[in-house]
Scaffold this active site. Sequence first.
Site, short mmCIF file in Angstrom:
data_model
loop_
_atom_site.label_atom_id
_atom_site.label_comp_id
_atom_site.label_asym_id
_atom_site.label_seq_id
_atom_site.Cartn_x
_atom_site.Cartn_y
_atom_site.Cartn_z
N ALA A 41 0.66 -1.49 0.04
CA ALA A 41 0.10 0.08 -0.20
C ALA A 41 0.85 1.29 0.04
O ALA A 41 0.58 2.44 -0.74
CB ALA A 41 -1.09 -0.05 1.27
N THR A 42 1.99 1.32 0.42
CA THR A 42 2.75 2.37 0.47
C THR A 42 3.24 2.92 -0.76
O THR A 42 3.14 4.08 -1.26
CB THR A 42 4.22 2.15 1.34
OG1 THR A 42 3.83 1.82 2.68
CG2 THR A 42 4.86 3.37 1.45
N ASN B 38 -6.90 3.41 10.14
CA ASN B 38 -6.01 2.16 10.79
C ASN B 38 -5.88 2.19 12.18
O ASN B 38 -5.77 1.00 12.84
CB ASN B 38 -4.81 2.09 10.01
CG ASN B 38 -4.00 3.29 9.98
OD1 ASN B 38 -4.48 4.27 9.34
ND2 ASN B 38 -2.85 3.44 10.52
N GLN C 68 -7.07 -1.06 4.80
CA GLN C 68 -7.87 -1.49 6.06
C GLN C 68 -9.41 -2.04 5.79
O GLN C 68 -10.06 -2.78 6.50
CB GLN C 68 -8.15 -0.74 7.31
CG GLN C 68 -6.83 -0.20 8.10
CD GLN C 68 -6.09 -1.54 8.53
OE1 GLN C 68 -6.57 -2.49 9.00
NE2 GLN C 68 -4.63 -1.27 9.00
N SER D 165 -3.50 -3.61 0.11
CA SER D 165 -2.27 -4.54 0.40
C SER D 165 -2.64 -5.98 0.66
O SER D 165 -3.51 -5.94 1.73
CB SER D 165 -1.37 -3.74 1.45
OG SER D 165 -0.24 -4.32 1.63
N ALA D 166 -1.85 -6.80 0.51
CA ALA D 166 -2.23 -8.45 0.77
C ALA D 166 -2.23 -8.69 2.06
O ALA D 166 -2.85 -9.37 2.83
CB ALA D 166 -1.42 -9.45 -0.07
N HIS D 167 -1.03 -8.07 2.90
CA HIS D 167 -0.77 -8.58 4.23
C HIS D 167 -1.57 -8.16 5.36
O HIS D 167 -1.42 -8.66 6.47
CB HIS D 167 0.92 -8.36 4.69
CG HIS D 167 1.18 -6.84 4.91
ND1 HIS D 167 0.86 -6.57 6.43
CD2 HIS D 167 1.49 -5.69 4.12
CE1 HIS D 167 1.41 -5.12 6.37
NE2 HIS D 167 1.53 -4.66 5.27
N THR E 22 9.97 -7.00 -12.86
CA THR E 22 9.55 -8.17 -12.90
C THR E 22 8.23 -8.67 -12.06
O THR E 22 8.61 -8.17 -11.02
CB THR E 22 10.55 -9.27 -12.91
OG1 THR E 22 11.77 -9.08 -13.85
CG2 THR E 22 10.21 -10.82 -12.96
N CYS F 128 6.74 5.76 18.46
CA CYS F 128 8.03 5.92 18.67
C CYS F 128 8.60 6.79 17.59
O CYS F 128 8.53 6.47 16.31
CB CYS F 128 9.00 4.66 18.44
SG CYS F 128 9.18 3.78 20.15
C1 LIG Z 1 -0.66 -0.82 6.54
C2 LIG Z 1 -1.14 0.40 5.99
C3 LIG Z 1 -0.50 0.95 4.90
C4 LIG Z 1 0.87 0.45 4.38
O1 LIG Z 1 0.89 -0.71 3.90
P1 LIG Z 1 2.14 -1.48 3.27
O2 LIG Z 1 1.27 -2.66 2.52
O3 LIG Z 1 2.64 -2.22 4.63
O4 LIG Z 1 2.95 -0.58 2.68
C5 LIG Z 1 -1.12 2.24 4.21
N1 LIG Z 1 -2.23 2.44 4.63
C6 LIG Z 1 -3.03 2.12 5.57
C7 LIG Z 1 -4.46 2.66 6.04
C8 LIG Z 1 -2.71 0.94 6.40
O5 LIG Z 1 -3.11 0.33 7.17
#
Ligand SMILES: *Cc1c(COP(=O)(O)O)cnc(C)c1O
Length: 412
Positions: free
Chosen positions: A75-76, A161, A189, A209-211, A250, A336
């Site tokens: 997502a970044t 988030n 989210q 984002s997949a994770h 790639t 932090c």
């Molecule tokens: C986690 C998150 C991101 C960043 O996602 P990555 O895949 O880790 O780069 C961006 N926006 C929101 C709202 C998120 O929760």
Amino acid sequence: MPLQLPIYMDHAATTPCDPRVVEAMLPYFTEKFGNSGSRNHSFGWAAEEGADYGREMAARLIGATEKEIIFTSGATEGNNLAIKGSAYMYQKAPAGAAKRGHIVSCLIEHKAVLDPCKRLQKEGFDVTFIEPPADGVVTAEMVKNALRDDTILVTIMWANNELGTINEVRQIGSLCKERGIIFHTDATQWAGKMPTDVEADNIDLLTWSAHKMYGPKGVGALYVRRHRPRVRLQALQEGGGQERGFRSGTLNISGIVGMGKACEIAMAEMEHDAIRLAKLKAKIEAGVLAQLDSCVVNGHKDKRLPHITNISFGFVEGEGLMMAVKDIACSSGSACTSASLEPSYVLKSIGVGDELAHSSLRLSLGKWTTDEQVEHTTSAVVQGVKKLRAMSPLYDMHKEGIDLSKVQWAHH
Ligand SMILES: *Cc1c(COP(=O)(O)O)cnc(C)c1O
């Protein structure tokens, strides 16, 4: 089976990979290792089949077509490409000139949106960051009031988030459509948890984002609308011209297959998961509020995701709170920054005081969160806060009915 500790209550930070996702990915590391750009042999074709599967599932999840999906590293990257790529493409004046165009965003966006916006600000774009109200929900009315004749882009996240609050995305999209302004939403989210339809929701650019949805880390997707209007982006990374030239490099085939599998599973299971998690979240909130006074659930009462709760506890100190709940893996209202602990800018922006922000917890539940884990978490939080308050002279004074805001403190 005994309860395993610590308990993972931080699914808004990342989720475990679904074993079905891992299984789907495995062949693409070994026998199907080809480069999808190799058009003249079967290794390349097998890889391309994997990418096609991932693209089809990602598109289906959000109501898009395959050609509108650009795979990214997460997502970044998706946010950077959407925001900078569209700002450069639709700018009113060339680089170096003043008044390159106006962008609307919000103070409680993720850093992956705020920082690209701030970069553009330095480069001559005007950016309005909407100040969210106390309930954290960004409405179409707020966006409307921020729009100008030279607005080229609106970027407002779907769900926050830290708070889980849900913004008026469909209405904001409709407003932008009327005005011919590009609308981007960071749906990291939201997507895979809640129903998404880029047509009905009037979205031009959507990042996820997949994770965050039981897929692997290091892969994500950006939806780029192709009709009414056909959205153009300036690529930020140039090279082999993959992903329609928007994102050279790639393809991460195993990651894309994993993301596709995560999307396929989400389509089948999100409704069931959302209903179950909403009940579990309500159980935590009810349990905490019934057993502890002086705590607040942050964000809008109803307009929130089913699986995220953010609670501030009065009369406890932030570090003590984190120590007291060390068996619960969750996030605090402190971030932090270099050497010091700063209160969360999100909580600060919705009017939560610094002290209370530090003594806040974000608990985020996931697909495999159990009733038992929820009960243990609730009692760990309640016991922890009670223990800290038992040692707090301020809490004693509060209990005696002394209004602490009126106390004249001696200054040393
Ligand atoms: C986690 C998150 C991101 C960043 O996602 P990555 O895949 O880790 O780069 C961006 N926006 C929101 C709202 C998120 O929760």
